[in-house]
Design a protein around this motif. Structure first.
Motif, PDB file in Angstrom:
ATOM      1  N   LEU A  49       0.834  -1.205   0.000  1.00  0.00           N
ATOM      2  CA  LEU A  49       0.000   0.000   0.000  1.00  0.00           C
ATOM      3  C   LEU A  49       0.867   1.253   0.000  1.00  0.00           C
ATOM      4  CD1 LEU A  49      -2.741   1.343   0.101  1.00  0.00           C
ATOM      5  CD2 LEU A  49      -2.768   1.014   2.587  1.00  0.00           C
ATOM      6  N   GLU A  50       1.955   1.229   0.755  1.00  0.00           N
ATOM      7  CA  GLU A  50       2.865   2.377   0.796  1.00  0.00           C
ATOM      8  C   GLU A  50       3.495   2.619  -0.576  1.00  0.00           C
ATOM      9  OE1 GLU A  50       6.293   4.232   3.755  1.00  0.00           O
ATOM     10  OE2 GLU A  50       5.759   2.111   3.896  1.00  0.00           O
ATOM     11  N   LEU A  51       3.906   1.542  -1.226  1.00  0.00           N
ATOM     12  CA  LEU A  51       4.475   1.669  -2.574  1.00  0.00           C
ATOM     13  C   LEU A  51       3.437   2.206  -3.547  1.00  0.00           C
ATOM     14  CD1 LEU A  51       6.565  -1.624  -2.820  1.00  0.00           C
ATOM     15  CD2 LEU A  51       7.481   0.691  -3.074  1.00  0.00           C
ATOM     16  N   SER A  52       2.226   1.684  -3.474  1.00  0.00           N
ATOM     17  CA  SER A  52       1.163   2.098  -4.384  1.00  0.00           C
ATOM     18  C   SER A  52       0.819   3.578  -4.210  1.00  0.00           C
ATOM     19  CB  SER A  52      -0.082   1.232  -4.139  1.00  0.00           C
ATOM     20  OG  SER A  52      -1.163   1.685  -4.917  1.00  0.00           O
ATOM     21  N   ALA A  53       0.678   4.019  -2.970  1.00  0.00           N
ATOM     22  CA  ALA A  53       0.345   5.418  -2.703  1.00  0.00           C
ATOM     23  C   ALA A  53       1.483   6.346  -3.119  1.00  0.00           C
ATOM     24  CB  ALA A  53       0.021   5.600  -1.220  1.00  0.00           C
ATOM     25  N   THR A  54       2.696   5.937  -2.835  1.00  0.00           N
ATOM     26  CA  THR A  54       3.863   6.750  -3.204  1.00  0.00           C
ATOM     27  C   THR A  54       3.980   6.868  -4.718  1.00  0.00           C
ATOM     28  OG1 THR A  54       4.996   5.976  -1.217  1.00  0.00           O
ATOM     29  CG2 THR A  54       6.351   7.014  -2.892  1.00  0.00           C
ATOM     30  N   ARG A  55       3.766   5.773  -5.423  1.00  0.00           N
ATOM     31  CA  ARG A  55       3.820   5.799  -6.883  1.00  0.00           C
ATOM     32  C   ARG A  55       2.737   6.716  -7.451  1.00  0.00           C
ATOM     33  NH1 ARG A  55       5.783   1.328 -10.404  1.00  0.00           N
ATOM     34  NH2 ARG A  55       5.318   1.924 -12.549  1.00  0.00           N
ATOM     35  N   ALA A  56       1.537   6.612  -6.894  1.00  0.00           N
ATOM     36  CA  ALA A  56       0.442   7.469  -7.351  1.00  0.00           C
ATOM     37  C   ALA A  56       0.795   8.942  -7.151  1.00  0.00           C
ATOM     38  CB  ALA A  56      -0.836   7.120  -6.594  1.00  0.00           C
ATOM     39  N   LEU A  57       1.418   9.258  -6.024  1.00  0.00           N
ATOM     40  CA  LEU A  57       1.750  10.651  -5.738  1.00  0.00           C
ATOM     41  C   LEU A  57       2.803  11.203  -6.690  1.00  0.00           C
ATOM     42  CD1 LEU A  57       1.574  10.600  -1.853  1.00  0.00           C
ATOM     43  CD2 LEU A  57       0.315  12.162  -3.354  1.00  0.00           C
ATOM     44  N   PHE A  58       3.854  10.412  -6.986  1.00  0.00           N
ATOM     45  CA  PHE A  58       4.854  10.989  -7.894  1.00  0.00           C
ATOM     46  C   PHE A  58       4.276  11.130  -9.299  1.00  0.00           C
ATOM     47  CE2 PHE A  58       6.790   6.564  -8.485  1.00  0.00           C
ATOM     48  CZ  PHE A  58       6.626   6.473  -9.862  1.00  0.00           C
ATOM     49  N   GLN A  59       3.360  10.258  -9.677  1.00  0.00           N
ATOM     50  CA  GLN A  59       2.724  10.397 -10.987  1.00  0.00           C
ATOM     51  C   GLN A  59       1.822  11.626 -11.035  1.00  0.00           C
ATOM     52  OE1 GLN A  59       0.932   6.485 -11.123  1.00  0.00           O
ATOM     53  NE2 GLN A  59       2.522   5.686 -12.477  1.00  0.00           N
ATOM     54  N   LEU A  60       1.094  11.865  -9.953  1.00  0.00           N
ATOM     55  CA  LEU A  60       0.199  13.029  -9.893  1.00  0.00           C
ATOM     56  C   LEU A  60       0.971  14.337  -9.888  1.00  0.00           C
ATOM     57  CD1 LEU A  60      -2.327  11.597  -7.297  1.00  0.00           C
ATOM     58  CD2 LEU A  60      -2.916  12.321  -9.624  1.00  0.00           C
ATOM     59  N   TYR A  61       2.039  14.392  -9.091  1.00  0.00           N
ATOM     60  CA  TYR A  61       2.838  15.616  -9.050  1.00  0.00           C
ATOM     61  C   TYR A  61       3.567  15.841 -10.373  1.00  0.00           C
ATOM     62  CZ  TYR A  61       2.005  16.664  -4.132  1.00  0.00           C
ATOM     63  OH  TYR A  61       1.415  17.021  -2.946  1.00  0.00           O
ATOM     64  N   TYR A  62       3.992  14.766 -11.008  1.00  0.00           N
ATOM     65  CA  TYR A  62       4.644  14.900 -12.320  1.00  0.00           C
ATOM     66  C   TYR A  62       3.646  15.460 -13.329  1.00  0.00           C
ATOM     67  CZ  TYR A  62       7.663  13.794 -16.295  1.00  0.00           C
ATOM     68  OH  TYR A  62       8.460  13.889 -17.412  1.00  0.00           O
ATOM     69  N   ALA A  63       2.430  14.896 -13.348  1.00  0.00           N
ATOM     70  CA  ALA A  63       1.404  15.368 -14.281  1.00  0.00           C
ATOM     71  C   ALA A  63       1.048  16.829 -14.022  1.00  0.00           C
ATOM     72  CB  ALA A  63       0.159  14.492 -14.161  1.00  0.00           C
ATOM     73  N   ASP A  64       1.181  17.242 -12.745  1.00  0.00           N
ATOM     74  CA  ASP A  64       0.883  18.626 -12.354  1.00  0.00           C
ATOM     75  C   ASP A  64       2.079  19.551 -12.575  1.00  0.00           C
ATOM     76  OD1 ASP A  64      -1.157  20.282 -11.443  1.00  0.00           O
ATOM     77  OD2 ASP A  64      -0.424  20.256  -9.383  1.00  0.00           O
ATOM     78  N   GLU A  65       3.162  18.990 -13.148  1.00  0.00           N
ATOM     79  CA  GLU A  65       4.389  19.722 -13.455  1.00  0.00           C
ATOM     80  C   GLU A  65       5.101  20.243 -12.209  1.00  0.00           C
ATOM     81  OE1 GLU A  65       3.807  22.621 -16.542  1.00  0.00           O
ATOM     82  OE2 GLU A  65       2.843  21.175 -17.881  1.00  0.00           O
ATOM     83  N   ASP A  66       4.817  19.622 -11.079  1.00  0.00           N
ATOM     84  CA  ASP A  66       5.570  19.920  -9.854  1.00  0.00           C
ATOM     85  C   ASP A  66       6.678  18.868  -9.772  1.00  0.00           C
ATOM     86  OD1 ASP A  66       6.583  20.425  -7.341  1.00  0.00           O
ATOM     87  OD2 ASP A  66       4.627  20.631  -6.364  1.00  0.00           O
ATOM     88  N   TYR A  67       7.727  19.104 -10.552  1.00  0.00           N
ATOM     89  CA  TYR A  67       8.747  18.077 -10.742  1.00  0.00           C
ATOM     90  C   TYR A  67       9.597  17.857  -9.491  1.00  0.00           C
ATOM     91  CZ  TYR A  67       7.297  18.766 -15.535  1.00  0.00           C
ATOM     92  OH  TYR A  67       6.528  18.855 -16.675  1.00  0.00           O
ATOM     93  N   ALA A  68       9.822  18.908  -8.726  1.00  0.00           N
ATOM     94  CA  ALA A  68      10.597  18.751  -7.493  1.00  0.00           C
ATOM     95  C   ALA A  68       9.874  17.817  -6.519  1.00  0.00           C
ATOM     96  CB  ALA A  68      10.843  20.113  -6.846  1.00  0.00           C
TER      97      ALA A  68
END
Length: 223
Positions: A49-68
């Protein structure tokens, strides 16, 4: 409030995970991120679950162009995941590129290739091509040529042959440039009149008039 209902951390995390999915379905990306961060805020959750949530977050922030922020969660995901992953490392390289941190992007792109070798995986086209882009940005044209020479073997596309020919031309390696253009033509990649005329002219300049004539005549025959 969820904790007051007697739910433990894992149960609360599961509820937030369900809410995150619901928000995502509604295209409410801001609350999706909040929900996933709530998942990670619970102390007792499974690694999956931790891996899944973390992966979802980096994908969401990437899509939002918050690359940092995306890189922050990529690093967290990498720390959790025991096995290196070339796909995720590639995403990190592109995030650095979007931030114009070219040295970090190149270092990470090279790491993608190292991981692929360690895992005995074939290099994907975009994993390798990002090195062409980055070396070109850094004006390291010898490395651009080196990578393109590999790409035309593994991924023989017109675009790569033409780029390679152009790079040979920049180095004033006219014979190599002609060979690259001819290789593209021989593989049936030329589909424009200007390309056929250009190759014929280069062959004429290289004092190969018979082949220049043959190619030009074939161009007429093929209309």
């Amino acid at each position: 409030q969820l904790e007051r209902r007697g739910l433990n951390g894992y149960e609360v995390a599961q509820i937030w995970n369900t809410l995150a999915f619901a928000y995502y379905t509604l295209e409410d990306l801001q609350n999706t991120k909040v929900a996933y961060e709530k998942v990670l805020g619970q102390g007792t959750i499974s690694l999956a679950l931790e891996l899944s949530a973390t992966r979802a977050l980096f994908q969401l922030y990437y899509a939002d162009e918050d690359y940092a922020k995306a890189i922050q969660f990529i690093d967290k995901w990498m720390a959790l995941n025991e096995k290196p992953d070339p796909d995720i490392t590639f995403i990190k390289a592109t995030a650095y590129y979007q931030m114009e941190r070219l040295d970090d992007a190149l270092k990470t792109a090279i790491r993608v290739e190292e991981i692929a070798a360690e895992l005995q995986k074939e290099m994907k086209e975009n994993w390798l091509y990002i090195q062409v882009v980055l070396y070109n940005e850094k004006k390291d044209y010898d490395k651009v040529i080196e990578i393109l020479e590999r790409m035309v073997v593994t991924f023989p596309k017109k675009n790569y042959w033409m780029q390679l020919a152009g790079m040979y031309g920049e180095k004033e390696w006219d014979d190599k440039a002609l060979s690259a253009y001819y290789a593209a033509y021989a593989q049936g990649m030329f589909d424009k009149e200007s390309e056929v005329v250009m190759l014929s002219q280069r062959l004429l300049n290289a004092e190969v008039p018979s082949e220049a004539t043959r190619i030009l005549q074939k161009g007429f025959d093929d209309k």
